[in-house]
Design a protein around this motif. Structure first.
Motif, PDB file in Angstrom:
ATOM      1  N   HIS A 104       1.329  -1.197  -0.169  1.00 27.73           N
ATOM      2  CA  HIS A 104      -0.024   0.073  -0.056  1.00 27.73           C
ATOM      3  C   HIS A 104       1.124   1.087  -0.310  1.00 27.73           C
ATOM      4  CE1 HIS A 104      -2.445  -2.884   1.147  1.00 27.73           C
ATOM      5  NE2 HIS A 104      -3.480  -2.682   0.906  1.00 27.73           N
ATOM      6  N   GLN A 105       1.404   1.559   0.962  1.00 25.29           N
ATOM      7  CA  GLN A 105       2.908   2.504   0.956  1.00 25.29           C
ATOM      8  C   GLN A 105       3.775   2.857  -0.490  1.00 25.29           C
ATOM      9  OE1 GLN A 105       6.938   1.722   1.312  1.00 25.29           O
ATOM     10  NE2 GLN A 105       6.913   2.916   3.257  1.00 25.29           N
ATOM     11  N   ARG A 108       1.368   4.317  -2.612  1.00 23.29           N
ATOM     12  CA  ARG A 108       1.046   5.866  -2.905  1.00 23.29           C
ATOM     13  C   ARG A 108       2.209   6.518  -3.640  1.00 23.29           C
ATOM     14  NH1 ARG A 108      -3.248   7.913  -0.401  1.00 23.29           N
ATOM     15  NH2 ARG A 108      -4.593   6.462   0.134  1.00 23.29           N
ATOM     16  N   CYS A 156       5.257   6.809   4.554  1.00 24.29           N
ATOM     17  CA  CYS A 156       4.023   6.074   5.258  1.00 24.29           C
ATOM     18  C   CYS A 156       2.804   7.631   5.021  1.00 24.29           C
ATOM     19  CB  CYS A 156       4.105   5.616   5.732  1.00 24.29           C
ATOM     20  SG  CYS A 156       3.239   3.365   5.452  1.00 24.29           S
ATOM     21  N   LYS A 157       3.672   8.758   6.356  1.00 23.52           N
ATOM     22  CA  LYS A 157       3.951  10.037   6.425  1.00 23.52           C
ATOM     23  C   LYS A 157       3.428  10.999   4.772  1.00 23.52           C
ATOM     24  CE  LYS A 157       2.096  10.578   9.728  1.00 23.52           C
ATOM     25  NZ  LYS A 157       0.474  10.972  10.163  1.00 23.52           N
ATOM     26  N   ASN A 160       1.205  10.295   2.636  1.00 33.52           N
ATOM     27  CA  ASN A 160      -0.174  10.306   2.632  1.00 33.52           C
ATOM     28  C   ASN A 160      -0.931   8.987   2.942  1.00 33.52           C
ATOM     29  OD1 ASN A 160      -0.291  13.201   2.763  1.00 33.52           O
ATOM     30  ND2 ASN A 160       0.457  13.436   0.330  1.00 33.52           N
ATOM     31  N   CYS A 161      -1.020   8.081   3.787  1.00 36.18           N
ATOM     32  CA  CYS A 161      -1.190   6.917   3.865  1.00 36.18           C
ATOM     33  C   CYS A 161      -1.628   7.094   4.894  1.00 36.18           C
ATOM     34  CB  CYS A 161      -0.042   5.674   4.203  1.00 36.18           C
ATOM     35  SG  CYS A 161       0.966   4.999   2.767  1.00 36.18           S
ATOM     36  N   THR A 162      -3.238   6.560   4.712  1.00 31.75           N
ATOM     37  CA  THR A 162      -4.087   6.084   5.585  1.00 31.75           C
ATOM     38  C   THR A 162      -3.674   5.259   7.074  1.00 31.75           C
ATOM     39  OG1 THR A 162      -4.889   4.125   4.797  1.00 31.75           O
ATOM     40  CG2 THR A 162      -6.157   6.100   3.811  1.00 31.75           C
ATOM     41  N   THR A 163      -4.614   6.026   8.136  1.00 32.12           N
ATOM     42  CA  THR A 163      -4.046   5.005   9.326  1.00 32.12           C
ATOM     43  C   THR A 163      -4.300   3.304   8.602  1.00 32.12           C
ATOM     44  OG1 THR A 163      -4.826   6.368  10.703  1.00 32.12           O
ATOM     45  CG2 THR A 163      -4.876   4.692  11.282  1.00 32.12           C
ATOM     46  N   ARG A 164      -5.339   2.872   7.891  1.00 30.27           N
ATOM     47  CA  ARG A 164      -5.121   1.583   8.119  1.00 30.27           C
ATOM     48  C   ARG A 164      -4.141   1.598   7.180  1.00 30.27           C
ATOM     49  NH1 ARG A 164     -10.765  -0.875   4.992  1.00 30.27           N
ATOM     50  NH2 ARG A 164     -11.010  -0.615   7.731  1.00 30.27           N
ATOM     51  N   GLU A 165      -3.338   2.302   5.836  1.00 26.97           N
ATOM     52  CA  GLU A 165      -2.469   1.374   5.513  1.00 26.97           C
ATOM     53  C   GLU A 165      -1.135   1.707   6.384  1.00 26.97           C
ATOM     54  OE1 GLU A 165      -4.207   3.155   0.849  1.00 26.97           O
ATOM     55  OE2 GLU A 165      -3.102   4.351   1.905  1.00 26.97           O
ATOM     56  N   TYR A 168      -0.927  -1.477   8.068  1.00 31.59           N
ATOM     57  CA  TYR A 168      -1.140  -2.758   6.767  1.00 31.59           C
ATOM     58  C   TYR A 168       0.870  -2.751   7.077  1.00 31.59           C
ATOM     59  CZ  TYR A 168      -5.548  -3.350   5.596  1.00 31.59           C
ATOM     60  OH  TYR A 168      -6.699  -4.084   5.374  1.00 31.59           O
TER      61      TYR A 168
END
Length: 295
Positions: A104-105, A108, A156-157, A160-165, A168
């Motif tokens: 996921h990271q 993005r 991740c930050k 803009n990964c979501t909290t869920r991502e 994960y």
């Protein structure tokens, strides 16, 4: 303006013709690569084949496997079947594990690369500079970062990964680390080193060189027809899994890797008229941007 619009329409039509309904060939590639990995690893551990043979097999596996991740990130497996997007995620997650990638990271991050190609905000801009600097300084630093959980969290930050991502990503990183540490503790340290880590380092070095440094060098131009290039040399399409046509991917990212070559052949008159860089294996410095690059 009319001529530009007309050309883009031509490009889009060619892209549609080379976009399949479903990317079965990518799933077949993934199955074949994992079959190679399982066979090479199990036969080496069992003593049936020597370590060097397993080493070679797994180096090929770890070099070629990113193509599956790349296709999954772009949803080029489900392709026109939007209700099958979960197949991209599943195939991508499986392929990411041996590469120590966080799906996921990474997705993005890769989309940012497409949005800001060769700009200072491009996540791949660390490749900008000379080849020796890439091989001996910038790339090793990037590869070491894969194993830094704090770096992964910062990325991740940044993307803009979501909290869920983020969760994960943390779970996948922890799983990878647990498996490797467990294998070493069980007495398979040399196997981990020579059947995974060294092949991984070599495979990633070759893959990233031909996915990142070579196609975008010298990482200054940002136009549609100049932010990457085409590299033609014998067996290039096979050896680089289509990435010698990296420009086709950036122009028409819905086309799967195994359709880059025929798409390029159709587009070539347009591309030549637009001044696309069509070169050999090594980037031609005569075609590079005049801006200074880092060493």
């Amino acid at each position: 303006m009319d001529q530009v619009v007309s050309t883009i329409r031509q490009e889009a039509e060619i892209g549609r013709r080379h976009t399949p309904d479903f990317g079965w060939r990518t799933l077949l590639l993934e199955a074949e690569l994992f079959a190679l990995f399982i066979a090479a690893t199990s036969l080496t551990v069992a003593g049936v084949i020597p370590m060097w043979a397993g080493f070679i097999g797994n180096t090929v596996f770890l070099y070629a496997l990113y193509t599956v991740v790349h296709e999954a990130v772009h949803a080029n497996i489900s392709s026109r079947n939007k209700n099958l997007r979960w197949v991209d995620t599943a195939a991508g997650l499986i392929a990411c594990a041996p590469l120590w990638l966080n799906y996921h990271q990474h997705k993005r991050q890769h989309m940012e690369h497409h949005t800001y190609t060769n700009e200072d905000s491009d996540p791949d801009i660390y490749a900008r500079g000379s080849f020796p600097g890439w091989i001996f300084v910038r790339l090793p630093k990037a590869l070491i970062g894969y194993f830094n959980p704090f770096q992964q969290y910062r990325d991740c930050k940044r993307f803009n990964c979501t909290t869920r991502e983020i969760v994960y990503t943390a779970l996948s990183f922890t799983t990878y680390a647990t498996i490797v540490i467990g294998l070493i503790a069980a007495g398979y340290g040399w196997h981990v080193l020579f059947l995974w880590f060294v092949p991984w380092w070599i495979g990633q070095t070759v893959m990233l060189t031909f996915f990142t440094w070579t196609p975008h060098h010298d990482h200054h131009e940002t136009g549609r027809y100049r932010n990457t290039r085409v590299s033609l040399f014998p067996f290039a399409n096979f050896l680089l899994q289509g990435q010698n046509y990296h420009l086709i991917h950036h122009m028409l990212p819905a086309i799967p890797y195994y359709r880059y070559e025929p798409a390029f052949n159709e587009l070539r008159p347009i591309l030549e008229a637009k001044g696309v860089r069509i070169e050999g294996l090594v980037p031609d410095p005569r075609n590079e941007h005049s801006a200074p690059s880092r060493g």
